[in-house]
Scaffold this motif. Structure first.
Motif, PDB file in Angstrom:
ATOM      1  N   SER A 276       0.593  -0.830   0.150  1.00  0.00           N
ATOM      2  CA  SER A 276      -0.282  -0.365  -0.179  1.00  0.00           C
ATOM      3  C   SER A 276       0.627   1.137   0.035  1.00  0.00           C
ATOM      4  N   ASN A 277       1.873   1.326   0.470  1.00  0.00           N
ATOM      5  CA  ASN A 277       2.766   2.544   0.751  1.00  0.00           C
ATOM      6  C   ASN A 277       3.709   2.907  -0.847  1.00  0.00           C
ATOM      7  N   VAL A 278       3.854   1.319  -1.362  1.00  0.00           N
ATOM      8  CA  VAL A 278       4.872   1.949  -3.010  1.00  0.00           C
ATOM      9  C   VAL A 278       3.458   2.128  -3.672  1.00  0.00           C
ATOM     10  N   VAL A 279       2.124   2.049  -3.400  1.00  0.00           N
ATOM     11  CA  VAL A 279       1.818   2.375  -5.032  1.00  0.00           C
ATOM     12  C   VAL A 279       0.513   3.434  -4.165  1.00  0.00           C
ATOM     13  N   GLY A 280       0.791   3.664  -2.990  1.00  0.00           N
ATOM     14  CA  GLY A 280       0.354   5.517  -2.425  1.00  0.00           C
ATOM     15  C   GLY A 280       0.949   6.269  -2.957  1.00  0.00           C
ATOM     16  N   SER A 281       2.582   6.059  -3.238  1.00  0.00           N
ATOM     17  CA  SER A 281       3.504   6.523  -3.385  1.00  0.00           C
ATOM     18  C   SER A 281       3.754   7.304  -4.650  1.00  0.00           C
ATOM     19  N   PHE A 282       3.452   6.373  -5.637  1.00  0.00           N
ATOM     20  CA  PHE A 282       3.101   6.287  -7.251  1.00  0.00           C
ATOM     21  C   PHE A 282       2.059   6.789  -7.224  1.00  0.00           C
ATOM     22  N   ILE A 283       1.124   6.859  -6.898  1.00  0.00           N
ATOM     23  CA  ILE A 283      -0.349   7.873  -7.000  1.00  0.00           C
ATOM     24  C   ILE A 283      -0.321   9.090  -6.692  1.00  0.00           C
ATOM     25  N   MET A 284       0.473   9.048  -6.096  1.00  0.00           N
ATOM     26  CA  MET A 284       0.599  10.378  -5.382  1.00  0.00           C
ATOM     27  C   MET A 284       1.990  11.716  -5.947  1.00  0.00           C
ATOM     28  N   GLY A 285       3.244  10.460  -6.863  1.00  0.00           N
ATOM     29  CA  GLY A 285       4.025  11.006  -7.957  1.00  0.00           C
ATOM     30  C   GLY A 285       3.579  11.309  -9.140  1.00  0.00           C
ATOM     31  N   LEU A 286       2.547  10.624  -9.885  1.00  0.00           N
ATOM     32  CA  LEU A 286       1.642  10.720 -10.508  1.00  0.00           C
ATOM     33  C   LEU A 286       0.730  12.217 -10.447  1.00  0.00           C
ATOM     34  N   LEU A 287       0.101  12.702  -9.801  1.00  0.00           N
ATOM     35  CA  LEU A 287      -0.841  14.061  -9.199  1.00  0.00           C
ATOM     36  C   LEU A 287       0.113  14.852  -9.067  1.00  0.00           C
TER      37      LEU A 287
ATOM     38  N   SER B  32       9.449   2.860  -1.573  1.00  0.00           N
ATOM     39  CA  SER B  32       8.252   3.714  -1.687  1.00  0.00           C
ATOM     40  C   SER B  32       8.705   4.810  -2.302  1.00  0.00           C
ATOM     41  N   TYR B  33      10.091   5.597  -2.090  1.00  0.00           N
ATOM     42  CA  TYR B  33      10.897   6.935  -3.259  1.00  0.00           C
ATOM     43  C   TYR B  33      10.677   6.636  -4.055  1.00  0.00           C
ATOM     44  N   TRP B  34      11.703   5.430  -4.528  1.00  0.00           N
ATOM     45  CA  TRP B  34      11.780   5.041  -5.559  1.00  0.00           C
ATOM     46  C   TRP B  34      10.208   5.472  -6.463  1.00  0.00           C
ATOM     47  N   ALA B  35       9.065   5.081  -6.208  1.00  0.00           N
ATOM     48  CA  ALA B  35       8.155   4.193  -6.184  1.00  0.00           C
ATOM     49  C   ALA B  35       7.214   6.382  -7.065  1.00  0.00           C
ATOM     50  N   LEU B  36       7.613   7.385  -5.859  1.00  0.00           N
ATOM     51  CA  LEU B  36       7.020   8.783  -6.367  1.00  0.00           C
ATOM     52  C   LEU B  36       8.174   9.212  -6.838  1.00  0.00           C
ATOM     53  N   GLN B  37       9.357   8.444  -7.075  1.00  0.00           N
ATOM     54  CA  GLN B  37      10.444   9.906  -8.034  1.00  0.00           C
ATOM     55  C   GLN B  37      10.189   9.019  -9.231  1.00  0.00           C
ATOM     56  N   THR B  38      10.176   7.956  -9.495  1.00  0.00           N
ATOM     57  CA  THR B  38       9.405   7.546 -11.725  1.00  0.00           C
ATOM     58  C   THR B  38       8.307   8.330 -11.906  1.00  0.00           C
ATOM     59  N   ALA B  39       7.162   7.701 -10.744  1.00  0.00           N
ATOM     60  CA  ALA B  39       6.326   8.034 -11.053  1.00  0.00           C
ATOM     61  C   ALA B  39       6.412   9.727 -11.622  1.00  0.00           C
ATOM     62  N   MET B  40       6.780  10.219 -10.862  1.00  0.00           N
ATOM     63  CA  MET B  40       7.395  12.098 -10.880  1.00  0.00           C
ATOM     64  C   MET B  40       7.405  12.666 -12.337  1.00  0.00           C
ATOM     65  N   HIS B  41       8.804  11.646 -12.697  1.00  0.00           N
ATOM     66  CA  HIS B  41       9.171  11.735 -13.536  1.00  0.00           C
ATOM     67  C   HIS B  41       8.710  11.915 -15.070  1.00  0.00           C
ATOM     68  N   PHE B  42       7.890  11.005 -15.096  1.00  0.00           N
ATOM     69  CA  PHE B  42       7.190  10.248 -16.224  1.00  0.00           C
ATOM     70  C   PHE B  42       5.852  11.415 -15.988  1.00  0.00           C
ATOM     71  N   SER B  43       5.248  11.734 -14.626  1.00  0.00           N
ATOM     72  CA  SER B  43       4.229  12.812 -14.874  1.00  0.00           C
ATOM     73  C   SER B  43       4.788  14.054 -15.140  1.00  0.00           C
ATOM     74  N   ASP B  44       5.929  14.706 -14.896  1.00  0.00           N
ATOM     75  CA  ASP B  44       6.936  15.966 -15.407  1.00  0.00           C
ATOM     76  C   ASP B  44       6.715  16.180 -16.947  1.00  0.00           C
ATOM     77  N   SER B  45       7.353  14.608 -17.614  1.00  0.00           N
ATOM     78  CA  SER B  45       7.003  15.152 -18.901  1.00  0.00           C
ATOM     79  C   SER B  45       5.878  15.432 -19.605  1.00  0.00           C
ATOM     80  N   ILE B  46       4.579  14.599 -19.345  1.00  0.00           N
ATOM     81  CA  ILE B  46       3.294  16.127 -19.867  1.00  0.00           C
ATOM     82  C   ILE B  46       3.035  16.499 -19.168  1.00  0.00           C
ATOM     83  N   ALA B  47       3.331  17.225 -17.787  1.00  0.00           N
ATOM     84  CA  ALA B  47       3.074  18.616 -17.776  1.00  0.00           C
ATOM     85  C   ALA B  47       3.542  19.726 -18.194  1.00  0.00           C
ATOM     86  N   ASN B  48       4.574  19.175 -18.459  1.00  0.00           N
ATOM     87  CA  ASN B  48       5.562  20.631 -19.685  1.00  0.00           C
ATOM     88  C   ASN B  48       5.149  20.081 -20.526  1.00  0.00           C
TER      89      ASN B  48
END
Length: 439
Positions: A53-64, A127-143
């Motif tokens: 649950s921590n990994v999935v929740g951190s990944f969703i946070m990184g996407l948002l 959990s940190y890796w999951a957030l960082q991966t999702a953040m990089h992916f979502s950042d490219s879309i937002a930019n």
């Protein structure tokens, strides 16, 4: 404005409660799906339901998180409320700092120091890796979205090296005498007494190379015409009218052209407006947010009231569903406390004090309840109440998703200090509490 803020606060509270229900039930679902339980009671299962649950929740946070800048530009109330509900409500309740820390501290008394270190490294680093991966992916879309919006809203100036086809610049006439510079605004046929159409004392524009670059600046384009080098240097044009040479070689001033030259120039808009316009100007006044419909407030308030009534009644009548209903009853309380305190972290940019406090106090409360459950013989109802407090209240009061998100955005030195103090400071407190059951 005060009425709007009250309505907005009420909407945020209700939406956070609904997303807290969803987050905590998803966390329990992960526990049942992957069978991450140790022991015979739901209490032990509540303590150890953390990794997936921590990994999935951190990944969703990184996407948002990268899309927050778009939501802040929108003045509509539901955009920011929905963002708070998804991040603070759902992701914050799906992840839990307290049960992860308590599980790590109990391994110390089991005599497995290796498991203690590995659980800390794996539990937080993944959990940190999951957030960082999702953040990089979502950042490219937002930019990419930001660049498209910038292209549509900003019109770049055009720079051309040749004059436009429709432009009709005034001709530049230079007298045959070196000290005269002739700037005409009328045709040479009207100014010359020669009937042949040419002034015998004036060189025609097409026969004269332009000395200096002629630059014309408008709000849309800049034209620069650079002429070849020449030895004749013109003097700046005068404001006394159009000057021509008479047939005798004496300078002659056209009196009709004086009035035309002395007319005031049209006012041009300021190309560099002041960054802080006058508050009474239209551009300087920020548009007020649209009002929140009253029927929406009534609908949300009635919905949360009916849901809580149903949960309380179901927890009393159904012993089988009591565990889940109590979790849902206590979960919004922990989420709202964490949200109200977390809003104050803006005053502590180098160390999120309030996230640190809710994580360490929530973990201490869960550890104390766990000690009580181990040393006391409790009824089924009492066990379910403790499980509801541990999984619902303490699990939603603490969060891993917000914790790793803050570590990600802090300066490198501050992020290491914040992470190490939070993790090992919590472990020191929990080891002391869990050591009470060994006495």
């Amino acid at each position: 404005m005060g009425s709007y803020l009250r309505k907005r606060f009420l909407c945020d509270v209700i939406v956070l409660s609904f997303f807290s229900f969803a987050g905590v039930l998803t966390r329990v679902g992960f526990s049942n799906l992957f069978n991450v339980t140790h022991g015979k009671s739901n209490i032990a299962g509540a303590v150890n339901t953390d990794f997936y649950s921590n990994v999935v929740g951190s990944f969703i946070m990184g996407l948002l998180v990268p899309f927050r800048k778009f939501i802040e530009k929108d003045t509509r109330w539901w955009g920011t409320t929905l963002y708070i509900g998804l991040t603070t409500g759902y992701c914050g309740s799906l992840t839990t700092f307290s049960s992860l820390s308590n599980q790590e501290s109990t391994t110390v008394f089991g005599g497995s120091g290796t498991n203690f270190v590995m659980m800390i490294l794996i539990g937080f680093s993944v959990s940190y890796w999951a957030l960082q991966t999702a953040m990089h992916f979502s950042d490219s879309i937002a930019n990419r979205i930001s660049n498209k919006e910038l292209e549509r809203s900003v019109e770049l100036p055009l720079i051309s090296s040749s004059p436009p086809q429709n432009a009709n610049p005034p001709p530049l006439s230079v007298s045959s005498q070196p000290s005269s510079v002739l700037l005409n605004k009328k045709n040479s046929n009207d100014e010359s007494p020669n009937r042949s159409g040419k002034n015998p004392h004036t060189t025609q524009p097409d026969e004269l190379p332009v000395i200096f670059p002629v630059m014309k600046v408008s709000s849309h384009e800049v034209e620069v015409d650079v002429a070849p080098d020449s030895t004749t240097v013109p003097s700046p044009p005068t404001t006394e009218g159009s000057i021509t040479n008479s047939p005798t070689g004496e300078p002659h001033v056209d009196p009709e052209q004086v009035e035309e030259d002395e007319a005031p120039l049209p006012t041009q808009p300021d190309p560099h407006p002041h960054p802080h316009p006058h508050p009474q100007s239209v551009e300087g006044v920020k548009k007020p947010p649209p009002p929140i419909p009253t029927f929406m407030i009534i609908f949300l308030s009635l919905s949360i009231f009916l849901v809580y009534c149903a949960l309380i009644i179901l927890s009393i009548l159904s012993s089988g569903a009591q565990y889940y209903t109590l979790i849902c009853i206590f979960a919004p309380v922990g989420t709202l406390i964490r949200w109200s305190l977390g809003r104050r972290n803006i005053y502590h940019p180098k160390f999120p004090v309030y996230t640190f406090l809710v994580n360490i106090f929530g973990s201490a409360i869960l550890s104390a309840l766990h000690v009580i459950s181990v040393h006391k013989t409790l009824s089924t109802t009492s066990s379910n109440v403790l499980a509801g407090l541990m999984t619902g209240f303490c699990g939603c009061l603490t969060t891993v998703s917000s914790f790793v998100n803050e570590v990600y955005h802090l300066h490198l030195y501050n992020s290491y200090v914040y992470a190490l103090v939070s993790i090992f400071g919590t472990q020191i407190v929990l080891v002391l509490i869990n050591g009470l059951k060994e006495i």
